[in-house]
Every structure is written in structure tokens, then in C-alpha cells.
Design a protein around this motif. Structure first.
Motif, PDB file in Angstrom:
ATOM      1  N   GLU A 263       0.810  -1.219   0.000  1.00 17.01           N
ATOM      2  CA  GLU A 263       0.000   0.000   0.000  1.00 17.01           C
ATOM      3  C   GLU A 263       0.843   1.270   0.000  1.00 17.01           C
ATOM      4  O   GLU A 263       0.400   2.312  -0.489  1.00 17.01           O
ATOM      5  N   VAL A 264       2.065   1.178   0.515  1.00 18.87           N
ATOM      6  CA  VAL A 264       2.937   2.356   0.559  1.00 18.87           C
ATOM      7  C   VAL A 264       3.181   2.888  -0.846  1.00 18.87           C
ATOM      8  O   VAL A 264       3.252   4.103  -1.066  1.00 18.87           O
ATOM      9  N   THR A 266       1.263   3.117  -3.262  1.00 13.95           N
ATOM     10  CA  THR A 266       0.156   3.929  -3.771  1.00 13.95           C
ATOM     11  C   THR A 266       0.034   5.246  -3.021  1.00 13.95           C
ATOM     12  O   THR A 266      -0.775   6.096  -3.390  1.00 13.95           O
ATOM     13  N   THR A 267       0.844   5.406  -1.971  1.00 15.20           N
ATOM     14  CA  THR A 267       0.770   6.601  -1.128  1.00 15.20           C
ATOM     15  C   THR A 267       1.879   7.592  -1.432  1.00 15.20           C
ATOM     16  O   THR A 267       1.649   8.804  -1.483  1.00 15.20           O
ATOM     17  N   TYR A 409       6.929  12.546   8.070  1.00 16.75           N
ATOM     18  CA  TYR A 409       7.688  11.739   7.107  1.00 16.75           C
ATOM     19  C   TYR A 409       8.621  12.611   6.274  1.00 16.75           C
ATOM     20  O   TYR A 409       9.786  12.266   6.049  1.00 16.75           O
ATOM     21  N   GLU A 433       5.872  -1.604   5.591  1.00 15.69           N
ATOM     22  CA  GLU A 433       4.564  -1.119   5.135  1.00 15.69           C
ATOM     23  C   GLU A 433       3.675  -0.696   6.296  1.00 15.69           C
ATOM     24  O   GLU A 433       3.056   0.372   6.248  1.00 15.69           O
ATOM     25  N   ARG A 434       3.602  -1.504   7.348  1.00 15.03           N
ATOM     26  CA  ARG A 434       2.656  -1.205   8.422  1.00 15.03           C
ATOM     27  C   ARG A 434       2.987   0.108   9.108  1.00 15.03           C
ATOM     28  O   ARG A 434       2.105   0.955   9.311  1.00 15.03           O
ATOM     29  N   MET A 437       2.342   3.200   6.768  1.00 15.47           N
ATOM     30  CA  MET A 437       0.923   3.467   6.549  1.00 15.47           C
ATOM     31  C   MET A 437       0.236   3.926   7.836  1.00 15.47           C
ATOM     32  O   MET A 437      -0.651   4.784   7.793  1.00 15.47           O
ATOM     33  N   ASP A 438       0.629   3.374   8.977  1.00 17.96           N
ATOM     34  CA  ASP A 438       0.082   3.859  10.254  1.00 17.96           C
ATOM     35  C   ASP A 438       0.424   5.331  10.450  1.00 17.96           C
ATOM     36  O   ASP A 438      -0.400   6.134  10.912  1.00 17.96           O
ATOM     37  N   VAL A 440       1.092   7.541   8.045  1.00 20.21           N
ATOM     38  CA  VAL A 440       0.341   8.326   7.060  1.00 20.21           C
ATOM     39  C   VAL A 440      -1.079   8.568   7.558  1.00 20.21           C
ATOM     40  O   VAL A 440      -1.602   9.692   7.507  1.00 20.21           O
ATOM     41  N   ARG A 441      -1.725   7.519   8.049  1.00 16.16           N
ATOM     42  CA  ARG A 441      -3.116   7.655   8.522  1.00 16.16           C
ATOM     43  C   ARG A 441      -3.188   8.486   9.796  1.00 16.16           C
ATOM     44  O   ARG A 441      -4.138   9.244   9.996  1.00 16.16           O
TER      45      ARG A 441
END
Length: 498
Positions: A263-264, A266-267, A409, A433-434, A437-438, A440-441
Motif C-alpha cells: 500500500e505504501v 500507492t501513497t 515523514y 509497510e505497516r 501506513m500507520d 500516514v493515517r
């Protein structure tokens, strides 16, 4: 019918010879045009050099180079963060980082000049190959288009230093295919250097397959088995050459880690898909490519078609691959389309030969451009974009005794450059990834539970986050925390002292 077939083959052979002779004539122009193109590109890139300083990853790239120079070794564990300190980490761009670190001794002008020179060299190589099959006007136009498509991703980062290697590598492969032979062994030096400069050397390995198929397609059937074995041996040697780095076989593992971030990808902006919400150069290029092919009835041998489709898919899937499409697709199209167009071209009576710049004038022009660049270089000044440099915010946090700072980041690279252990930075493959993404959210205000975990698990005593981040409002209302500093770049919150 047999006579007709022989006549058709003879005619086809004559056309091919005509095209090859014409390309050899073009190649015999002395290479002046590519030199002029390269010098012109260098001047232009130096003029827009500030645009190369837009990504805070540049900071940690340079600091890694400094660490390597100071320790006489490459890093094998993380030395910059407090969240992953000591965790396994390999720098697949170690040589580029050393080059940038050495260039930085001259200030920001050093890395900018290195970046501009590498990109200009790629454009010069690009023009040198196209000049074999196209007029000076077409070659220059296609080079300008390549520059336009590539400039948005030109940053003071290792991938730019790899651009001339990518172009040179592909030219070596496609030349071998057109000679119906295997690539020269000396070409392995290029991919070995590429593997030490940037992890994108994997693309170079992938390019071997379509080039080999093109060589086999053109070769006599009786020679195909032997030729396939020679290409296979070259491919194995290329894979081994990619391991001629301080990390050995682990280089392949390090290069592949970024692709496993899920998922990273796509971010992060550079891994995002192409944006067609507004008409831009990429869309114009694709439409022009389709339009010219349909208008002139041009086709491609199936290996080159597969290659073109692959490059196009990469450009559409990730904006960071647009420069690969811009620099490699025209090279794949050049010979077959030039041959097809040459077979239909009938010069009108009295047509004049193409104008060629006199040799002395070309050399004088190049010397003037190079001389002007050398003269101006010491006076050039460049500044890093301020939105990536929370200088005052960091100073405020440190004045208040902050030691474990949860940073945004985009601020990680700058904090590393100031010798501050970071919570996170642009090395997404290190954090996984985790965690990325954590983060980012959490910064987007969509996952306060992740923020809570970060603060507790890593004993955070301060946050340094982008001023525009939605999480700022949440931190303003968070019990036990208070806002200590704010400006247009960043906001600092401190944990209340007990």
C-alpha cells in the motif's frame, strides 16, 4: 510465384540496406549534434537547479555518503533513527551517496551540478543514438520532449546519476540485437556500475529479455540456438555483475525490498499512477505516438512492441517510471520506423540536402557553452525548498529539551542532516509497510489509535509535524500536550512535564 517471392525479398533487402546506409551517413556526422544537445541541456538544467532541491530524501542520501566516507565502510544496520536503530539496512545507492557527499563540500551547487551533468549526459547519449536514424530536427525535437517528460523527476538523488547508465545499457543491448549478435562483454561494466549507483538496475536486467528476443527474431534460423545460448550466458553474467558491490548477493535483496511495500507504493508521490485529470506532456506524447503510427501505418516487430507496452505500463503505473519511457521508447522505435519511412520516401526533384552545422562552428559553439558554464558555476547559488526544512521548529523543540521527536515523514531527511535521531524518514523499506501506513493515517487524522501506540511504544516527548497536517488540531486538544511552536512549515507539540 517463387520468382515473385524472391523479388519481394530482394526488394525488402535493398530497402533495408538503403535505410542502414542512410543511418550510417547520419552516424557519420561526427557526433556534433549530441554534444550540442548535451551542452544545451546542461545549461538549461543548471538554470532550473533549484527545482532539484525539493525532496528531503536528499539530506539522508548525503548523510549516508558522509557516514561511508567517515567509516570507510557501507552501512549494514540503521544508524539514523531511534525507532529502528540497529535494524538491518543496506544502502543500494552507496556510490551515488558518496558522490553527492563529496560534491556537497562546495555547498548545494555541488550536488546540483552533478545532477545536471548526469541528466545532460543521458540526453546526449539519447540524441547520439537517434541521430543515426533521424534528421537533426527530429532528433532535437524528440530530445526536447524527453527533457520535458523527465524534468519533473530530476532531483538530487541517486536515480538521476543512473540515467546515463540506463540509456547506455539499453543502446548496447539494442545494438547487439540489430547486429544479430550477443552484447559485448564490456557492457557488463555498465550494469555493475549501475548496481552501485542505484537500485533501479533491476530494470536493466529486465531489458535483456526483449533485446534477446529481437536478436533471435532477426537471426538466421540455423544460428538461433547458438545465439540464444550466448544471450543466456550474457544474462547470467549480468546478474552476477549486479552483485559486484560491497553487499554482494544481498544487493539483489535490497533492490527488491521497495517493491514489497504494498500500500505504501500507492501513497508515496513518486510511486503514484500517472495523473490524467489535466492534459500534460505524457498524455500528449502517448496520443502523438498513437497518431503517428496510425497516420503513417507504422508497425513494430513483436519483441519491440512488447517492450514498448511494458515501458508504457510502467509510466502509467508509477510517475517515477516516466523518464524510462521517455528515454527508452524512442530508442526502441528508431530503427524499425526509420526503415519503414525510408522505404516510402521519394525526394522531390531539386531537393536540398539536410543542413549540417560546419565542424568548426559546432566545436566553437560547444566550447562557448562549456566555457560559459565553467565561468558561471562558481557564482551559482541554490537553496533547498523551505517547506522541507523545519529549522526554527526543530530549534524550538531542542530548546525545550525534546529528545524523542515524532517527526513528519517529509522532515526525516532534514533531521538526519542535523544529527537528530528520527522517528521516520524516506527509507520506507527500513520501516516497513505497516509503520509507514500507520504514520500516514495518523498524520491525516484518520487513525488516532496508531498515534497513541507511537507515543507510548516509543516514549515520545515531542511532535514535529507539517503545519498543514490534519493531526495538528487533534494535538492541540490532546490532554497532557501543549503547542510550543508554530510557523508556516511545522508545528511543535510538547508533552506536559509531570
Amino acid at each position: 510465384m517463387a520468382y515473385s517471392g524472391r523479388f519481394s525479398r530482394a526488394a525488402s533487402h535493398a530497402v533495408t540496406l538503403q535505410a542502414i546506409q542512410s543511418s550510417e551517413t547520419a552516424a557519420g556526422k561526427g557526433g556534433v549534434l549530441p554534444l550540442l544537445v548535451g551542452c544545451g541541456a546542461l545549461v538549461y538544467l543548471l538554470a532550473i537547479g533549484d527545482s532539484f532541491l525539493q525532496d528531503s530524501d536528499t539530506f539522508w542520501q548525503i548523510e549516508t555518503g558522509r557516514w561511508i566516507l567517515a567509516h570507510g565502510a557501507v552501512p549494514t544496520t540503521d544508524v539514523f533513527s531511534f525507532t529502528k536503530a540497529g535494524a538491518p539496512w543496506m544502502s543500494s545507492s552507496w556510490l551515488a551517496q558518496v558522490i553527492f557527499a563529496l560534491a556537497m563540500k562546495a555547498g548545494w551547487v555541488g550536488p546540483v551540478i552533478v545532477t545536471a551533468f548526469a541528466a545532460a549526459s543521458a540526453f546526449a547519449l539519447f540524441a547520439a543514438y537517434l541521430e543515426r536514424y533521424a534528421s537533426a530536427l527530429v532528433t532535437t525535437a524528440l530530445t526536447m520532449l524527453a527533457v520535458t517528460l523527465t524534468v519533473p523527476h530530476l532531483l538530487t538523488r541517486p536515480h538521476v546519476l543512473a540515467l546515463p547508465l540506463m540509456v547506455g545499457w539499453f543502446i548496447g543491448l539494442i545494438d547487439a540485437a540489430d547486429r544479430k549478435a550477443a552484447p559485448r562483454w564490456a557492457l557488463l561494466i555498465v550494469i555493475a556500475l549501475w548496481a552501485n549507483i542505484h537500485g533501479g538496475f533491476g530494470l536493466g536486467l529486465l531489458l535483456i529479455a526483449p533485446a534477446a528476443l529481437e536478436a533471435l527474431r532477426q537471426a538466421d534460423p540455423a544460428r538461433r540456438v547458438a545465439l540464444a545460448l550466448r544471450w543466456g550466458a550474457f544474462g547470467v553474467a549480468a546478474l552476477a555483475s549486479c552483485c559486484a558491490t560491497p553487499y554482494g548477493w544481498n544487493t539483489l535483496i535490497a533492490a527488491g525490498k521497495i517493491l514489497s511495500l504494498g500500500e505504501v507504493l500507492t501513497t508515496l508521490g513518486e510511486w503514484a499512477p500517472a495523473d490524467f485529470s489535466r492534459f500534460g506532456p505524457l498524455e500528449a506524447s502517448i496520443l502523438a505516438l498513437i497518431g503517428v503510427a496510425l497516420w503513417r501505418g507504422l508497425s513494430l516487430p513483436w519483441p519491440r512492441l512488447l517492450l514498448l507496452l511494458g515501458l508504457l505500463h510502467m509510466a502509467l503505473a508509477h510517475v517515477r517510471s516516466i523518464e524510462s519511457f521517455a528515454l527508452l521508447a524512442p530508442l526502441a522505435l528508431a530503427r524499425p520506423w526509420a526503415e519503414q519511412l525510408a522505404s516510402r520516401r521519394t525526394p522531390p526533384p531539386g531537393a536540398k540536402a539536410e543542413f549540417v552545422l560546419p565542424g568548426w562552428a559546432a566545436v566553437a559553439s560547444v566550447l562557448a557553452i562549456v566555457g560559459a558554464t565553467i565561468a558561471v558555476a562558481p557564482r551559482l547559488t541554490y537553496q533547498f525548498v523551505e517547506t522541507q526544512m523545519p529549522e526554527q521548529a526543530l530549534a524550538a523543540a531542542q530548546r525545550n529539551g525534546a529528545e524523542r521527536i515524532l517527526n513528519g515523514y517529509e522532515f526525516g531527511g532534514y533531521l538526519i542532516s542535523r544529527r537528530v535521531p528520527v522517528f521516520i524518514d524516506g527509507r520506507a523499506e527500513l520501516y516497513g509497510e505497516r509503520m509507514v501506513m500507520d504514520m500516514v493515517r495518523a498524520v491525516a487524522g484518520r487513525d488516532t489509535a496508531a498515534l497513541d501506540r507511537f507515543i507510548v511504544d516509543y516514549d515520545i516527548d515531542a511532535t514535529l509535524l507539517p503545519a498543514h497536517a490534519p493531526i495538528i488540531g487533534l494535538m492541540d486538544r490532546r490532554a497532557g500536550w501543549h503547542r510550543a511552536y508554530a510557523d508556516d512549515v511545522a508545528v511543535v507539540h510538547l508533552r506536559d512535564r509531570q
